[in-house]
Every structure is written in structure tokens, then in C-alpha cells.
Scaffold this motif. Structure first.
Motif, PDB file in Angstrom:
ATOM      1  N   ASP A 177       1.695 -33.351 -17.114  1.00  0.00           N
ATOM      2  CA  ASP A 177       2.436 -32.940 -18.303  1.00  0.00           C
ATOM      3  C   ASP A 177       1.499 -32.227 -19.280  1.00  0.00           C
ATOM      4  OD1 ASP A 177       4.751 -33.991 -17.329  1.00  0.00           O
ATOM      5  OD2 ASP A 177       4.591 -35.883 -18.398  1.00  0.00           O
ATOM      6  N   THR A 178       1.076 -31.031 -18.895  1.00  0.00           N
ATOM      7  CA  THR A 178       0.217 -30.220 -19.746  1.00  0.00           C
ATOM      8  C   THR A 178       1.082 -29.094 -20.300  1.00  0.00           C
ATOM      9  OG1 THR A 178      -1.714 -30.778 -18.411  1.00  0.00           O
ATOM     10  CG2 THR A 178      -1.892 -28.839 -19.824  1.00  0.00           C
ATOM     11  N   HIS A 179       1.481 -29.210 -21.538  1.00  0.00           N
ATOM     12  CA  HIS A 179       2.545 -28.366 -22.074  1.00  0.00           C
ATOM     13  C   HIS A 179       2.101 -26.918 -22.251  1.00  0.00           C
ATOM     14  CE1 HIS A 179       4.303 -32.201 -22.556  1.00  0.00           C
ATOM     15  NE2 HIS A 179       3.579 -32.553 -23.586  1.00  0.00           N
ATOM     16  N   PRO A 180       2.923 -25.964 -21.844  1.00  0.00           N
ATOM     17  CA  PRO A 180       2.558 -24.551 -22.003  1.00  0.00           C
ATOM     18  C   PRO A 180       2.713 -24.079 -23.438  1.00  0.00           C
ATOM     19  CG  PRO A 180       4.754 -24.724 -21.098  1.00  0.00           C
ATOM     20  CD  PRO A 180       4.229 -26.129 -21.187  1.00  0.00           C
ATOM     21  N   ALA A 181       1.921 -23.063 -23.783  1.00  0.00           N
ATOM     22  CA  ALA A 181       2.133 -22.367 -25.052  1.00  0.00           C
ATOM     23  C   ALA A 181       3.236 -21.331 -24.857  1.00  0.00           C
ATOM     24  CB  ALA A 181       0.829 -21.695 -25.494  1.00  0.00           C
ATOM     25  N   LYS A 182       3.688 -20.699 -25.939  1.00  0.00           N
ATOM     26  CA  LYS A 182       4.773 -19.734 -25.833  1.00  0.00           C
ATOM     27  C   LYS A 182       4.408 -18.552 -24.941  1.00  0.00           C
ATOM     28  CE  LYS A 182       6.961 -20.803 -30.268  1.00  0.00           C
ATOM     29  NZ  LYS A 182       7.355 -20.280 -31.601  1.00  0.00           N
ATOM     30  N   GLN A 183       3.118 -18.213 -24.917  1.00  0.00           N
ATOM     31  CA  GLN A 183       2.692 -17.061 -24.131  1.00  0.00           C
ATOM     32  C   GLN A 183       2.228 -17.456 -22.731  1.00  0.00           C
ATOM     33  OE1 GLN A 183       1.148 -18.470 -26.580  1.00  0.00           O
ATOM     34  NE2 GLN A 183      -1.066 -18.524 -26.323  1.00  0.00           N
ATOM     35  N   SER A 206      -7.279 -34.930  -6.007  1.00  0.00           N
ATOM     36  CA  SER A 206      -7.562 -35.891  -4.944  1.00  0.00           C
ATOM     37  C   SER A 206      -8.258 -37.135  -5.484  1.00  0.00           C
ATOM     38  CB  SER A 206      -8.427 -35.226  -3.859  1.00  0.00           C
ATOM     39  OG  SER A 206      -9.498 -34.490  -4.432  1.00  0.00           O
ATOM     40  N   GLY A 207      -7.930 -37.510  -6.720  1.00  0.00           N
ATOM     41  CA  GLY A 207      -8.434 -38.739  -7.308  1.00  0.00           C
ATOM     42  C   GLY A 207      -7.284 -39.559  -7.852  1.00  0.00           C
ATOM     43  N   PRO A 208      -7.490 -40.882  -8.057  1.00  0.00           N
ATOM     44  CA  PRO A 208      -6.370 -41.789  -8.333  1.00  0.00           C
ATOM     45  C   PRO A 208      -5.893 -41.839  -9.774  1.00  0.00           C
ATOM     46  CG  PRO A 208      -8.403 -43.026  -8.167  1.00  0.00           C
ATOM     47  CD  PRO A 208      -8.747 -41.604  -7.837  1.00  0.00           C
ATOM     48  N   ASN A 209      -6.510 -41.122 -10.717  1.00  0.00           N
ATOM     49  CA  ASN A 209      -6.010 -41.136 -12.096  1.00  0.00           C
ATOM     50  C   ASN A 209      -4.636 -40.457 -12.125  1.00  0.00           C
ATOM     51  OD1 ASN A 209      -8.560 -42.114 -12.471  1.00  0.00           O
ATOM     52  ND2 ASN A 209      -9.167 -40.609 -14.011  1.00  0.00           N
ATOM     53  N   ARG A 210      -3.589 -41.171 -12.581  1.00  0.00           N
ATOM     54  CA  ARG A 210      -2.231 -40.668 -12.422  1.00  0.00           C
ATOM     55  C   ARG A 210      -1.407 -40.678 -13.708  1.00  0.00           C
ATOM     56  NH1 ARG A 210      -1.899 -38.184  -8.687  1.00  0.00           N
ATOM     57  NH2 ARG A 210       0.061 -37.500  -9.527  1.00  0.00           N
ATOM     58  N   GLY A 211      -2.025 -40.946 -14.859  1.00  0.00           N
ATOM     59  CA  GLY A 211      -1.262 -40.974 -16.100  1.00  0.00           C
ATOM     60  C   GLY A 211      -0.655 -39.616 -16.431  1.00  0.00           C
ATOM     61  N   HIS A 212       0.674 -39.543 -16.456  1.00  0.00           N
ATOM     62  CA  HIS A 212       1.426 -38.316 -16.730  1.00  0.00           C
ATOM     63  C   HIS A 212       1.177 -37.208 -15.701  1.00  0.00           C
ATOM     64  CE1 HIS A 212       2.311 -40.140 -20.689  1.00  0.00           C
ATOM     65  NE2 HIS A 212       3.418 -39.409 -20.598  1.00  0.00           N
ATOM     66  N   TYR A 213       0.602 -37.553 -14.555  1.00  0.00           N
ATOM     67  CA  TYR A 213       0.659 -36.644 -13.410  1.00  0.00           C
ATOM     68  C   TYR A 213       1.968 -36.925 -12.684  1.00  0.00           C
ATOM     69  CZ  TYR A 213      -4.323 -35.420 -13.816  1.00  0.00           C
ATOM     70  OH  TYR A 213      -5.543 -34.945 -14.249  1.00  0.00           O
ATOM     71  N   HIS A 214       2.380 -36.018 -11.787  1.00  0.00           N
ATOM     72  CA  HIS A 214       3.628 -36.240 -11.062  1.00  0.00           C
ATOM     73  C   HIS A 214       3.712 -35.297  -9.866  1.00  0.00           C
ATOM     74  CE1 HIS A 214       4.727 -32.678 -13.399  1.00  0.00           C
ATOM     75  NE2 HIS A 214       4.470 -33.364 -14.490  1.00  0.00           N
ATOM     76  N   GLY A 215       3.944 -35.861  -8.703  1.00  0.00           N
ATOM     77  CA  GLY A 215       4.243 -35.058  -7.524  1.00  0.00           C
ATOM     78  C   GLY A 215       3.098 -34.247  -6.970  1.00  0.00           C
TER      79      GLY A 215
END
Length: 444
Positions: free
Chosen positions: A101-107, A151-160
């Protein structure tokens, strides 16, 4: 906020204890949030960037009133490095990596401005424990090759995106993790550059799970990384984004865990760098496995084992027979982003794909026993003895033995906190619990 409020309690006779407790709590927060070495966040890049901004703003209060400076701590400095290291090239800009969940900017993807070119030019292929690997060649030039391998186990707000990649060639994004975040969020595994698994009853599904890097080796000519994820079930999902948030059911359970292993080999050379990928799976029952690729392109054309995207060629060296389907998709969140997708599907209780990804029109390629020949290079895969052998003009330039693949390989130093952030990845595996169970003195 509690740390900031502590600065107003200097008149309290217990201020020394309160000041020490504030420092310990902030250290504990960083230890549960940042993996060392490398600085990978427990959360995805956008959320780690938010945390670093908050820590930076808090630092002045801590220095002036509480007697410590969090910006000098190892984990703060590591997190700051990580956010710079994972930036992707987009011509002369560096942009945030859009995984999770890395939010895009308008551009489009957020530009990151504090990444000096002199520092970028020192980047090399690197493991970042907890996150995975960033493959790099010719950094800071108009011929930069970049690939982020989750390829690492940190999964906070990652998805799929377990074992998925985000790929830039010639300093431009190419095969991408979609920059759409919440609106619409592409939480489905088949919307990422990886193999997705499904059944007749679940035509689109996520296996979820916690991935880990089980081998890594780098050289001046070629680099290799191996990742693996396992799951005891499939979870039914929608065909197109947005996914249904926190949808845990329905599920299809397996008698034994489904195992998905991905080996990425990076070949550096002329006229183009390219990648050879081996995707393997083992299941307790027959199921469908679909190799998914999403490319910024205007068109797609299949010709036998080749799929031509214009800017990118996909060559499937194995299997020789597969079902093919195109999968175009676009969104307008943070600027127009339009991709052409390829779906290569096989069915079985076990199986593998061996594929080549090369920008533009590649040199001659052909399938050979156990692997593929690309120009003067040969990449051979095995399951015993030598797992990967890379030859250039007949001379071995890189090899990885089967003994160097380690399912208990260390995944970095971080606290026990393992958030799912609304994505039902499944039970935390024993290997991850064993590695993260020890608690620091600050957490105690």
C-alpha cells in the motif's frame, strides 16, 4: 504523542524514569518496525516512509528535552538507507517502489528527491533481509537495470506479491507492480508478476503465506536469488481489482502445504542485461499454475514460446506446451497506468516454468536440457548437486549448489510483531516464529 508529552514533565521528581521509559519505548517501536541489516520495514515502503517522517519530526524534541537523538540510532539510519536503496529509476527521477500500500501521487509514483546520484552509482545487487533482493546494474545511468524481488517475510500492508518482482530496464519501469494502492488495490496474486495457483472451483485465488529468501549469490557477471513460500490452502478472490479487503473465505484446503519456489538469475552483459527465471511448485493434488506478467506496453503478440510486448520479450523455455491468455488492465489512480498482461497456464501436481525476460528484441534463444541458451550464455538448473550453473562462452561464471539453498536461512533482526494489516496471509509459520521469538532488552 506520549513521548512528546513526556517533555512537559521535567518538574516531576520521577522525570529521569519517565525520560528513560520514553527512550526505551521509541527504541522498541523501531525494533519492531525496522529489520537490520538493510533497514527493511516490517511495513511496506509507503508506511515505512511515513514512520521515518514521524521519527524525524520527533527527533528535535528528543534532542532538546529528553537527552537522546533517534536519528543516530542504527535502525533509523538503516530505514533511511532502505528507502533510498529501493527507489526505482524513471529516466532522471528516482521514484518510490510501489509494492504494497504505497500510495501514488497525482502524477504517478511518488518522486524521492533525497537520493544523490553519487550514492546511486555505488548501488550493487543487494539482499535486504525481511524484504528480499534488489538486482542492479549500471545504476544512475540511462541504461540502469533494476529489479525488486519480494522474497522476505515482512508483510505489513503488502498483498499478493510473495515472490513477485517489479522490473525497470534502461532506467524506465517495464514489468511492474501496479501503482494503484487503495483505489483500486490490486491484492490478487495474479495481478502481480509471479505464479498464481487456482482450481476449477476457484478460477482466481491467493495462496498467501510468508515468503523467505533461501539462497543468494552475486558476482560481476551474474547474480542469483531463490525464494520460497508455502501455504496450506487457496483463498478465492475476484478476477479484477479492487480485491475484497480481509476476505478470508471461501478456502480450498490441501492435504499438505502447496510449495512455490522461484529462482531468479540476472545476467549482465551486452547489448542488454536480461533475466532467466525458474518457477517450481509442488502440491498434494493437481491444480492450475499460471505464470503472470504485467508490462507497460501498448500491445502483446504471442508467437509460439515467445510473447512480444514491444519493449520486452518473454521467452518460455519450458514447458513446451501451455495455455495462453492475454490480460490487459488499466487504472487512473495517480495518473494513467495501462499494462498488457500475459497468462501462461499449466496443470499438474508439480511442475515448472523456465522463462527469459529481455528488453526489446533479444538475441537467439532456445530451450536446452535443464535450462536455456541465450546468445553465448547458458543457464542450467538442477535439483541435486548444482542447483544453478551459468556459463558464458563455455566458461562457468556462476554456480549455486543445492547445499547452498537453506530453508532455515536467517531473515534479518526484527522484533516479534508480525502484522497482517487486514490481509489473511494464514498462520505464522514455525520457522518465522523461531527466528523472531527472542525479544530485545528494550522490548522486555
Amino acid at each position: 504523542m506520549p513521548i512528546a508529552l513526556t517533555t512537559q514533565l521535567k518538574a516531576c521528581p520521577h522525570f529521569a524514569l519517565l525520560r528513560a521509559a520514553a527512550e526505551a519505548k521509541l527504541r522498541e517501536d523501531m525494533e519492531h518496525s525496522v529489520t537490520i541489516p538493510g533497514g527493511a520495514g516490517q511495513e511496506c515502503p509507503g508506511y515505512l516512509a511515513y514512520a521515518v517522517r514521524n521519527w524525524t519530526e520527533l527527533a528535535e524534541l528528543c534532542r532538546n528535552h529528553l537527552g537522546f537523538d533517534p536519528t543516530t540510532w542504527e535502525r533509523y539510519r538503516a530505514a533511511h538507507y532502505f528507502l533510498k536503496r529501493i527507489t526505482q529509476p524513471d529516466r532522471t527521477l528516482r521514484r518510490a517502489l510501489p509494492m504494497g500500500d504505497t500510495h501514488p501521487a497525482k502524477q504517478g509514483g511518488p518522486a524521492v528527491g533525497d537520493v544523490p546520484l553519487a550514492e546511486v552509482r555505488n548501488f550493487v545487487t543487494e539482499e535486504l533481509p525481511g524484504f528480499g533482493v534488489i538486482f542492479t546494474n549500471r545504476p544512475g545511468t540511462d541504461r540502469e537495470t533494476y529489479r525488486a524481488f519480494k522474497s522476505g517475510p515482512n508483510r505489513g500492508h503488502y498483498h499478493g506479491d510473495q515472490l513477485a518482482f517489479h522490473y525497470c530496464a534502461n532506467a524506465r519501469p517495464l514489468a511492474v507492480d501496479h501503482q494503484c494502492s487503495y483505489n483500486p488495490r490490486a491484492g490478487q496474486e495474479h495481478m502481480h508478476n509471479r505464479v498464481a495457483f487456482h482450481t476449477e472451483g476457484f478460477p482466481y485465488a491467493n495462496m498467501d503465506g510468508y515468503e523467505r529468501l533461501i539462497a543468494f549469490k552475486a558476482s560481476s557477471v551474474a547474480d542469483v536469488a531463490v525464494g520460497q513460500v508455502e501455504s496450506e490452502r487457496l483463498r478465492k478472490v475476484e478476477k479484477l481489482p479492487p480485491e475484497i479487503w480481509h476476505q478470508e473465505f471461501p478456502q480450498h484446503r490441501f492435504a499438505k502445504p502447496l510449495v512455490y519456489r522461484r529462482t531468479i538469475v540476472f545476467l549482465k552483459g551486452e547489448p542488454q542485461d536480461y533475466f532467466v527465471i525458474r518457477d517450481q511448485f509442488w502440491s498434494s493434488e493437481p491444480l492450475y499454475a499460471t505464470y503472470c506478467l504485467h508490462v507497460l506496453a501498448e500491445g502483446i503478440r504471442r508467437d509460439g514460446p515467445r510473447v512480444d510486448f514491444g519493449r520486452l520479450t518473454l521467452f518460455c523455455a519450458g514447458p513446451s506446451r501451455f495455455d495462453f491468455q492475454s490480460f490487459p488492465w488499466s487504472h487512473d489512480n495517480g495518473g494513467r497506468e495501462s499494462t498488457q498482461g500475459a497468462r501462461l497456464t499449466i496443470r499438474g501436481q508439480s511442475g515448472q516454468f523456465i522463462t527469459v525476460l529481455c528488453p526489446g528484441w533479444p538475441p537467439a534463444m532456445e530451450a536446452i536440457a535443464g535450462g536455456v541458451r541465450v546468445g553465448a550464455d547458458e543457464v542450467i538448473f538442477g535439483d541435486e548437486g548444482t542447483a544453478v550453473s551459468v556459463r558464458r562462452q563455455g566458461r562457468e561464471v556462476l554456480s549455486l549448489s543445492a547445499k547452498e539453498i537453506d530453508l532455515d536461512r536467517w531473515q534479518g533482526d526484527i522484533g516479534l510483531f508480525v502484522p497482517d494489516a487486514g490481509y489473511p496471509f494464514g498462520e505464522i509459520p514455525d520457522w518465522l516464529i523461531r527466528q523472531r521469538a527472542p525479544r530485545s532488552r528494550h522490548a522486555r
